[in-house]
Design a protein around this motif. Sequence first.
Motif, short mmCIF file in Angstrom:
data_model
loop_
_atom_site.label_atom_id
_atom_site.label_comp_id
_atom_site.label_asym_id
_atom_site.label_seq_id
_atom_site.Cartn_x
_atom_site.Cartn_y
_atom_site.Cartn_z
N PHE A 1 0.90 -1.33 -0.11
CA PHE A 1 -0.18 -0.17 0.10
C PHE A 1 0.90 1.28 0.03
N GLY A 2 1.32 1.77 -1.33
CA GLY A 2 2.42 2.45 -1.32
C GLY A 2 3.73 2.01 -1.24
N ASP A 3 4.62 2.45 -1.03
CA ASP A 3 6.17 1.88 -1.02
C ASP A 3 6.55 1.51 0.02
N SER A 4 5.58 1.64 1.44
CA SER A 4 6.26 1.32 2.87
C SER A 4 5.47 0.34 3.35
N ILE A 5 4.15 0.13 3.31
CA ILE A 5 3.28 -0.60 4.04
C ILE A 5 2.97 -1.93 3.15
N LEU A 6 3.09 -3.03 3.82
CA LEU A 6 2.51 -4.40 3.42
C LEU A 6 1.24 -4.90 3.77
N GLU B 1 -0.18 -17.45 10.52
CA GLU B 1 -0.61 -16.78 11.64
C GLU B 1 -2.24 -16.73 11.79
N ASN B 2 -2.70 -16.56 12.86
CA ASN B 2 -4.07 -16.41 13.16
C ASN B 2 -4.24 -15.00 13.67
N TYR B 3 -5.28 -14.16 13.25
CA TYR B 3 -5.71 -13.09 13.56
C TYR B 3 -7.17 -12.93 13.86
N ASP B 4 -7.65 -11.97 14.93
CA ASP B 4 -9.11 -11.67 15.14
C ASP B 4 -9.69 -10.69 14.27
N PHE B 5 -10.70 -10.30 14.22
CA PHE B 5 -11.29 -9.18 13.22
C PHE B 5 -11.05 -8.18 13.68
N MET B 6 -10.13 -7.67 14.60
CA MET B 6 -9.74 -6.32 14.93
C MET B 6 -8.47 -6.35 14.27
N SER B 7 -7.72 -7.25 13.34
CA SER B 7 -6.39 -7.15 13.06
C SER B 7 -6.17 -8.12 12.00
N LEU B 8 -5.18 -7.70 11.34
CA LEU B 8 -4.70 -8.71 10.11
C LEU B 8 -3.03 -8.09 9.82
N PRO B 9 -2.32 -8.86 9.06
CA PRO B 9 -0.91 -8.52 8.87
C PRO B 9 -0.82 -7.24 8.01
N VAL B 10 -0.31 -6.00 8.80
CA VAL B 10 -0.05 -4.93 8.05
C VAL B 10 1.10 -4.19 8.62
N PHE B 11 2.15 -4.54 7.76
CA PHE B 11 3.65 -4.32 8.17
C PHE B 11 4.15 -3.01 7.58
N VAL B 12 5.22 -2.26 8.11
CA VAL B 12 6.05 -1.33 7.67
C VAL B 12 7.40 -1.87 7.47
N ARG B 13 8.02 -1.44 6.30
CA ARG B 13 9.40 -1.86 6.04
C ARG B 13 10.20 -1.01 6.58
N GLU B 14 11.36 -1.45 7.01
CA GLU B 14 12.65 -0.98 7.72
C GLU B 14 13.09 0.18 6.74
N GLY B 15 13.61 1.23 7.54
CA GLY B 15 14.12 2.55 7.00
C GLY B 15 12.99 3.53 6.38
N THR B 16 11.80 3.21 7.08
CA THR B 16 10.57 4.20 6.62
C THR B 16 10.45 5.26 7.56
N LEU B 17 10.25 6.29 7.31
CA LEU B 17 9.90 7.43 8.03
C LEU B 17 8.33 7.79 7.70
N LEU B 18 7.69 7.11 8.68
CA LEU B 18 6.09 7.32 8.07
C LEU B 18 5.42 8.26 8.91
N ALA B 19 4.69 9.03 8.01
CA ALA B 19 3.77 10.17 8.56
C ALA B 19 2.66 9.87 8.84
N VAL B 20 2.07 9.93 10.19
CA VAL B 20 0.92 9.73 10.54
C VAL B 20 0.13 10.93 11.12
N GLY B 21 -1.15 11.19 10.62
CA GLY B 21 -1.64 12.43 11.09
C GLY B 21 -2.44 12.53 12.33
N SER B 22 -2.77 13.83 12.68
CA SER B 22 -3.44 13.97 14.12
C SER B 22 -4.86 13.95 13.79
N ASP B 23 -5.70 13.64 12.84
CA ASP B 23 -6.91 13.61 12.79
C ASP B 23 -7.32 12.62 12.10
#
Length: 770
Positions: free
Chosen positions: A609-614, A651-673
């Motif tokens: 999902f973009g270049d940094s999130i799997l 692996e096994n995940y409940d409905f509130m989660s799933l595999p979402v990973f950020v690759r190394e060397g990422t400077l990820l911008a997360v917003g305030s809203d």
Amino acid sequence: MKFTDGYWMVREGYNMQSPVDIRDVVQKGDSMTVYTATKRVEKKGDTLNATLLKSTFSSPMPNVIRVRLNRHAGGVKKSPEFELYESETNVQMTHNDDEIALQSGELRVSIKKNTGYATEFHYGNRRLTGSAFKRAAHIEAKAEGKTYFREQLDLGIGEYVYGLGERFTPFVKNGQVVDIWNEDGGTSSEQAYKNIPFYLSNKGYGVFVNHPEKVSFEVASENVSKVQFSVEGETLEYFIIGGETPKDVLDNYTKLTGKPALPPAWTFGLWLTTSFTTDYDEATVNHFVDGMSERDLPLSVFHFDCFWMKEYQWTDFEWDKDVFPDPAGLLKRLKDKGLKICVWINPYIAEKSVLFDEGMENGYLVKRPDGSIWQWDLWQAGMGLVDFTNPAAVDWYKGKLAELVDQGVDCFKTDFGERIPTDVVYHDGSDPVKMHNYYTFLYNKAVFEVLEEKLGKNEAALFARSATVGGQQFPVHWGGDCSSNYESMAESLRGGLSLGVSGFSFWSHDISGFEMTAPADVYKRWVQFGLLSSHSRLHGNESYRVPWLFDEEAVDVLRKFTKLKNSLMPYLFNQAAESAARGIPMMRPMFLEFPEDPTCGPLDLQYMFGDSILVAPIFNEQGDVTYYLPAGKWTGLLDGQTKEGGRWYSENYDFMSLPVFVREGTLLAVGSDDSKPDYDYANGVTLHLFDLEDGKTASANIIGIDTKQQLEASAARSGNEIKISVSGGQNVKIVLRGISSASSVDGASNEASEQGLVLTPAGGRVTVTL
């Protein structure tokens, strides 16, 4: 289309002639034409009663080579043609006793004279593909009274073919027969709404067949080491597109056929629709909208599907007054709640519509050869088809849409556009066979232009189902009619990934499926996938898609992932801007981001999902998932756990989660809203730095929804020291993930948190010693 019987024989009823003996080479400007006989010429008499084929090589732009194969040039030139955006290029040509060659940028085509007629394409020192002796061919089908041209390009060992539009069949197209012909076939067959005669190879090149009509591809299916494509007629034109990486190839392809527009930021939020055949009025709509608000479910767009208009009258662009007596007031009341409004349209005018007679009398509708209006009863009784080759009809249609925009409509869902007849006559004389696929381009272009003219170029957005080459310029597109089960969820993902490597950057799908009603588990798993897609819409056929109709946990799942997506908008909108600029998809198949990793080649149940999130969606009720992480360190975005790449995980995940990973060397911008997708991304942003190795750098840019919102940040590590620079933004924080403390921090206050070391810069530069 198959012309051979096994490897050696030609099928009965076909006569095949291939270029065999080079007779002349003519250079004209920046193009080179090679004349070839279809048999060896030993004496003058051998030139009598014989065919001469022509191959013309040229370049419309750097690193792209056009090949035009032709027999008879005297035919009537038929329209339409794809709109191409050519640019200047420095073409170099070679013609000597041994070789004929043409080079554009790093891309080169060569023909060795001593081997008969056989082409080879190289990018720098890397061989891409070629057409061996007797592979190109002109074919006469005597019984049909037709002629065809075909080409066969080499397919190397371990080479995969992708793309050819939004295809729901296996993601790797090897072994498939693909006909480029738009059809309304759902997501569970070989038919496709968006057929694109372009394929991308994992070996780092693309092939674009420049024909709007039907193109038939045999991808390692007639000849297992070749990709064959053929068209009816006396000419076949295709382009070889080169680049250093698969992303560069897509960049060049979309430079040639058109770059996607950047959708406005509000489109990336959650869309909710009335669904297709449901009953609804203003009270129903308010029940949905207010119910979402009461449950703290952020909603950005409300969509009115077909029955905002009165039955039997689609499309007349008039609200059903029996249900919506005050449409302007309705739209104002919804917009006062912070919503954007989308309405459903199509290119048909039903006979009961007040517009039918007007369209018929003024020549705005497509006609049959006898001059009568083409009509059918599918969808609505007596439907005619708007003739978008008539400029007056385009203005008429656009004028009706402009009235809706003035009323408060922000965008249009441009449905249909695939079932276009071929037994008709167009205003401008266009070939109806070529128009079958091309019609959708004219349709969506007209609608997109209305929104640009009324709202501005930065505010135009569609929700389109059909497309052809160039349609990527008018986003967003969605995946059509899928079923409400896990199999169809996987089909949708394959279709989206295939469309993405066909030049389309922005794509969506009906969360939980269109047909029937999903069980609660499918709804919740599809919500996760849908909110981690470029665009996110809750839509269905016969039932509403609000989460509380499934179960209470569905409300929690929708809330969590809608807010997650909104909070990621500083990252996502920057990725969207890059996608639009380069013609690469936001949702990327793994091979596009990791072309050097052979394991990524066939993967189609996960994506970047973009270049940094799997993201690895889950396709079963139990929550079991198997996914692959490429080499390096990966950190779970939802749980913070770090995993080593270069291996598979189950692996096994409940409905509130799933595999979402950020690759190394990422400077990820997360917003305030997290309450909406369109806000000041640079104000209160948190920059998360993930696993920066010694000697490596990372960067983050915030491309705001207006020019005032800009932020640039970078990080560099040398030994135990990390230097961070931030320019722009307000109230910025930095989190060093996986690091809870440091021996010294210069230029920022700091504190430990569960996520890592939190830095609040006092100025623009921070130095951290570990």
